[in-house]
Design a protein around this motif. Structure first.
Motif, PDB file in Angstrom:
ATOM      1  N   UNK A   1      -6.244  15.337  -8.496  1.00 32.12           N
ATOM      2  CA  UNK A   1      -6.243  14.609  -7.231  1.00 32.12           C
ATOM      3  C   UNK A   1      -7.580  13.894  -7.048  1.00 32.12           C
TER       4      UNK A   1
ATOM      5  N   UNK B   1      -7.853  11.063 -10.016  1.00 33.79           N
ATOM      6  CA  UNK B   1      -6.794  10.082 -10.213  1.00 33.79           C
ATOM      7  C   UNK B   1      -6.398   9.354  -8.943  1.00 33.79           C
ATOM      8  N   UNK B   2      -6.900   9.798  -7.819  1.00 40.15           N
ATOM      9  CA  UNK B   2      -6.386   9.253  -6.580  1.00 40.15           C
ATOM     10  C   UNK B   2      -7.269   8.187  -5.992  1.00 40.15           C
ATOM     11  N   UNK B   3      -6.661   7.101  -5.578  1.00 41.95           N
ATOM     12  CA  UNK B   3      -7.412   6.052  -4.921  1.00 41.95           C
ATOM     13  C   UNK B   3      -7.322   6.234  -3.423  1.00 41.95           C
ATOM     14  N   UNK B   4      -6.257   6.829  -2.995  1.00 39.28           N
ATOM     15  CA  UNK B   4      -5.920   6.875  -1.574  1.00 39.28           C
ATOM     16  C   UNK B   4      -6.794   7.769  -0.733  1.00 39.28           C
TER      17      UNK B   4
ATOM     18  N   UNK C   1       1.023   7.292  -6.289  1.00 38.05           N
ATOM     19  CA  UNK C   1      -0.057   8.242  -6.510  1.00 38.05           C
ATOM     20  C   UNK C   1       0.285   9.627  -6.027  1.00 38.05           C
TER      21      UNK C   1
ATOM     22  N   UNK D   1       0.828  -1.195   0.000  1.00 35.74           N
ATOM     23  CA  UNK D   1       0.000   0.000   0.000  1.00 35.74           C
ATOM     24  C   UNK D   1       0.863   1.246   0.000  1.00 35.74           C
TER      25      UNK D   1
ATOM     26  N   UNK E   1       0.162  12.816  -8.261  1.00 35.16           N
ATOM     27  CA  UNK E   1      -0.719  13.931  -7.922  1.00 35.16           C
ATOM     28  C   UNK E   1       0.033  15.246  -7.993  1.00 35.16           C
TER      29      UNK E   1
END
Lengths: 311, 524
Positions: free
Chosen positions: B483, B486-489, A148, A141, A152
């Protein structure tokens, strides 16, 4: 209207502004070349520092276990050695304290393969009143979050660059804004490395916020200098600096209060990164960018890309 | 007189009016909907689970509903299960959040997610089918109106050996209970109070002939679950009992929590690899459903005479509920339990965060204090720069209004406020104050200008201020959109509140502030 209100207020207002501008007038007397040079040197130094000592990745990007324990009055070293003994994994503990809220706690850091359930059970057995908040991140993770996070920041930066370019349609001022933003981030990252602030999803959020703040002040400066036709360049610059000074000190004040009041790790690291980023931005906007623009306005090489006819 | 008319005109200015209306609307929204908090503020556990292999869309839905089912056996209320797909790698992650649980419950939830989920069908103490033997065709469930208005059915088929086993087993057992278990506590020692024990002696169905075995005996034969009554055994004795029987779990049910803690400490000292968990009945929970919850038992269902005599491979589970809605809900639940008996893949928890509810509430108080502190800092800093409250108060209160409107919108779209969301609000406020300063300075810059060109100058300066504001707002929104999409988090909340704040800023608060500031400065 004029008779109703004494004029004193308005002029005292002007006086305050004048005073502020006088205080900041040393900036005007600086030579544009020097204004470009010094921040650039700082940028290069930060870059070097970053290459030598980059900020460490926090557990949410690397993987690992952090167990935060509140309501426990123990020595962190003793607790760490007790837990290391019982679990067989090497871990270390740190105490943190917040004087405003009177909250004290201990954070226990362990590698990703440690068993957080066992750690919290062991603590609970010794200190039944402990409030335990474990956080466990698997390295897979961490890798996802890291990938990411980088994406970003990169996308946000590219998006910002495109919008800035579309708004000004002039390569030198837009390029300078983009460079300032980049330099802000590099400096903030270098300081993070220096102070041992870890790179986490929270600090990535702070870097993203920094893009927003940077662009604000840079757009203000560029607009004032390029679009304000009624004043001299110096006057326009001074008035922009005085506005920018107000903006930055206000934001800094709010951030410092936030940093003082909060005990949350997330909020603390976000605010500290922003504080340094804003300080860097102060230099990059009001000295570096201003230097470039002042040089550019008087230089014979001005050109701009016209996307619209007749503008 | 002029002044009074001025205020009236100001209040009726559509920009100011829009601000006032948004403010009222937001307060109403917060009053009606309330604010919901993320796990990191409200308390609870947040888990991110990753499947072993890439999944199809249908599998993702199946896993989400089966997780929901299995978590429901805990009796916890606020469960959200969200699947997030990484658009680039095609990987799916499941984000499971459960509010207000104890640390022990959080651990059990993690174990439950990581265990693949095994369905057992049992009759007379014999397991005749497991998840892989049971096939459920899609949406083969619903209301069985022919039997009664609130009757439901769920159809399934058995195959191969399990069918043979069942046909042997069912002979002469009309009306006997059939139990379905999803993840029962196999190979455990369950220590229960008297009343729970006597409830467990029941679950006998409506036998037409013969005497079915009580539940305690059935689970003992089928799953090696030993149920003992608590008769003041010490924690040490219980642990000894469990280890001598070779059990790997001790479950303490409906007894003082103290006993559970003692057993847990005993186990910690001895390091035997035996786990312990604890159940107590919830308010208003009837004894039968409490027992069903502990054992992860669905049913018992009763063998109908037709099934016992007939010779088919497709069966129906049937039952009835109080209302049509409840009947349909029950059918759906059983349908997904049968389907979830075979999770298509194993899930691994890759991120886990737990915040205790008491800590959560102290965070909430702290966030409020920090917000107020920051607001006061803004107020003082502005006063220091302009030396007048007439500007400091409107700027600071516009920021306050902005927070209220952001919160109102958040409550309207039922956004969970987590720490990144709060950071986003801070970011929005920071840029908001900056932009108000830009407006103020542009307005003040003109106060010394020549009277003739004053109005022209003002319009031009406002245009310039709004150019700056629009440019920076656009950049922020563009940057944050990446953000968001595109972001999974975990940073989604940051993007949502920042974008909300910036939009509210350019559409509502900034124009209104410009009007108010113009009015206030024109009085001088």
């Amino acid at each position: 209207m004029a008779a109703k209100k004494p004029k004193g207020k308005a002029s005292s207002d002007g006086e305050i502004m004048n005073q502020k501008q006088k205080r900041l007038s040393f900036l005007v007397s600086m030579e544009p070349k020097k204004m470009i040079l010094y921040p650039f040197v700082v940028f290069v130094l930060a870059l070097l520092l970053l290459a030598v000592h980059p900020p460490e990745r926090g557990i949410d990007l690397r993987g690992g276990v952090v167990v935060t324990v509140y309501n426990v009055d123990a020595s962190p070293d003793e607790l760490a050695s007790y837990l290391t003994d019982k679990t067989g994994t090497e871990l270390h503990a740190e105490r943190f304290h917040d004087s405003i809220n009177g909250i004290t706690g201990i954070r226990i850091y362990a590698p990703a393969d440690a068993n957080p359930d066992l750690i919290s059970d062991l603590i609970k057995a010794r200190y039944p009143n402990a409030d335990i908040t474990p956080r466990v991140v698997d390295p897979t993770f961490g890798k996802i979050a890291q990938r990411q996070g980088i994406k970003a920041v990169a996308y946000a930066f590219i998006g910002m660059a495109i919008v800035v370019f579309l708004f000004f349609r002039d390569p030198i001022p837009s390029g300078t804004i983009i460079f300032s933003a980049f330099s802000d981030m590099v400096i903030a990252l270098a300081i993070m490395g220096l102070l041992g602030i870890k790179l986490t999803t929270a600090t990535i959020a702070a870097l993203l916020m920094l893009i927003g703040y940077t662009v604000d002040s840079n757009i203000l400066l560029t607009t004032r200098l390029l679009r304000r036709k009624e004043d001299t360049v110096e006057d326009a610059y001074l008035s922009a600096v005085s506005t920018g000074f107000t903006m930055s000190t206000t934001t800094l004040g709010a951030l410092i209060v936030l940093w003082l009041v909060s005990t949350s790790d997330v909020i603390d690291s976000i605010t500290i990164v922003l504080i340094f980023g804003l300080l860097a931005d102060f230099m990059n906007t009001w000295i570096f960018n201003a230097g470039v623009l002042r040089w550019y306005i008087v230089s014979p090489y001005r050109f701009s890309i016209k996307l619209r006819r007749g503008s | 007189m002029a002044r009074k008319r001025g205020i009236k005109a100001l209040l009726l200015n559509w920009r100011v009016l829009l601000l006032i209306l948004s403010l009222i609307g937001s307060i109403a929204a917060i009053a009606v909907n309330g604010l919901t908090y993320g796990i990191d503020i409200g308390g609870g556990v947040a888990l991110i689970a990753k499947p072993d292999r890439p999944l199809s869309g249908e599998e993702v839905d199946g896993i989400a509903s089966s997780l929901q089912n299995r978590l429901n056996t805990f009796g916890v209320k606020d469960i959200t299960i969200e699947s997030q797909r990484d658009p680039e790698t095609g990987e799916t992650l499941f984000v499971v959040k459960v509010a207000n649980v104890t640390l022990d419950e959080a651990k059990q939830i993690k174990n439950l997610i990581e265990s693949q989920g095994v369905l057992y069908m049992e009759l007379d103490g014999v397991v005749f089918a497991r998840g892989s033997d049971v096939t459920v065709y899609s949406s083969n469930y619903g209301l069985d109106l022919q039997r009664c208005p609130t009757c439901w059915y769920v159809g399934f088929t058995l195959s191969g050996d399990s069918l043979k086993k069942f046909n042997e087993l069912k002979k002469g057992k009309a009306g006997w209970p059939v139990d379905i278990f999803l993840d029962p506590p196999v190979n455990s020692l369950i220590v229960v109070s008297d009343r729970v024990y006597s409830t467990m002696q029941g679950f006998l169905g409506e036998p037409v002939s013969g005497t079915p075995k009580p539940l305690v005996q059935r689970i003992s034969e089928a799953f090696n679950i030993t149920v003992v009554k608590y008769q003041n055994q010490s924690a040490g004795e219980l642990v000894k009992n469990a280890t001598s029987l070779g059990k790997d779990t001790i479950i303490v049910v409906d007894l003082p929590e103290e006993l559970y803690t003692k057993v847990k400490n005993e186990l910690l000292q001895s390091n035997l690899g035996v786990r312990v968990s604890y159940y107590s009945p919830q308010q208003g929970e009837d004894p039968k459903s409490f027992v069903a919850r502990i054992l992860h038992l669905y049913g018992p269902y009763v063998l109908s005479a037709e099934v016992v005599e007939g010779d088919s491979n497709s069966f129906q589970l049937t039952g009835s509920a109080a209302t049509k809605e409840e009947a349909l809900q029950e059918a759906k639940r059983i349908y997904s339990v049968l389907r979830s008996g075979s999770l298509p893949t194993k899930l691994g928890v890759i991120s886990e965060e737990y915040i205790s509810p008491t800590l959560g509430s102290s965070f909430k108080k702290q966030a409020l204090m920090a917000g107020l502190g920051a607001l006061i800092a803004v107020l003082l800093a502005i006063y220091f720069h302009y030396r007048r409250w007439k500007l400091a108060i409107p700027i600071a209160s516009t920021s306050l209004f902005e927070v209220i409107i952001i919160l109102g919108m958040a409550s309207l779209i039922r956004w969970n406020l987590d720490l990144p969301s709060i950071a986003g609000i801070i970011a929005a406020i920071g840029t908001g104050v900056d932009q108000q300063i830009v407006i103020t300075d542009e307005l003040l810059g003109g106060s010394s200008a020549e009277g003739v060109s004053r109005r022209m100058g003002l319009l031009r300066r406002m245009a310039r201020a709004f150019f700056v504001i629009l440019a920076s707002a656009t950049t922020t929104i563009v940057a944050m959109s990446f953000l968001l999409f595109y972001f999974v988090g975990t940073l989604k909340g940051f993007a949502v509140t920042t974008i909300l704040g910036v939009l509210i800023g350019i559409l509502i608060t900034r124009p209104a502030y410009a009007e108010i500031a113009k009015y206030l400065l024109s009085l001088e």
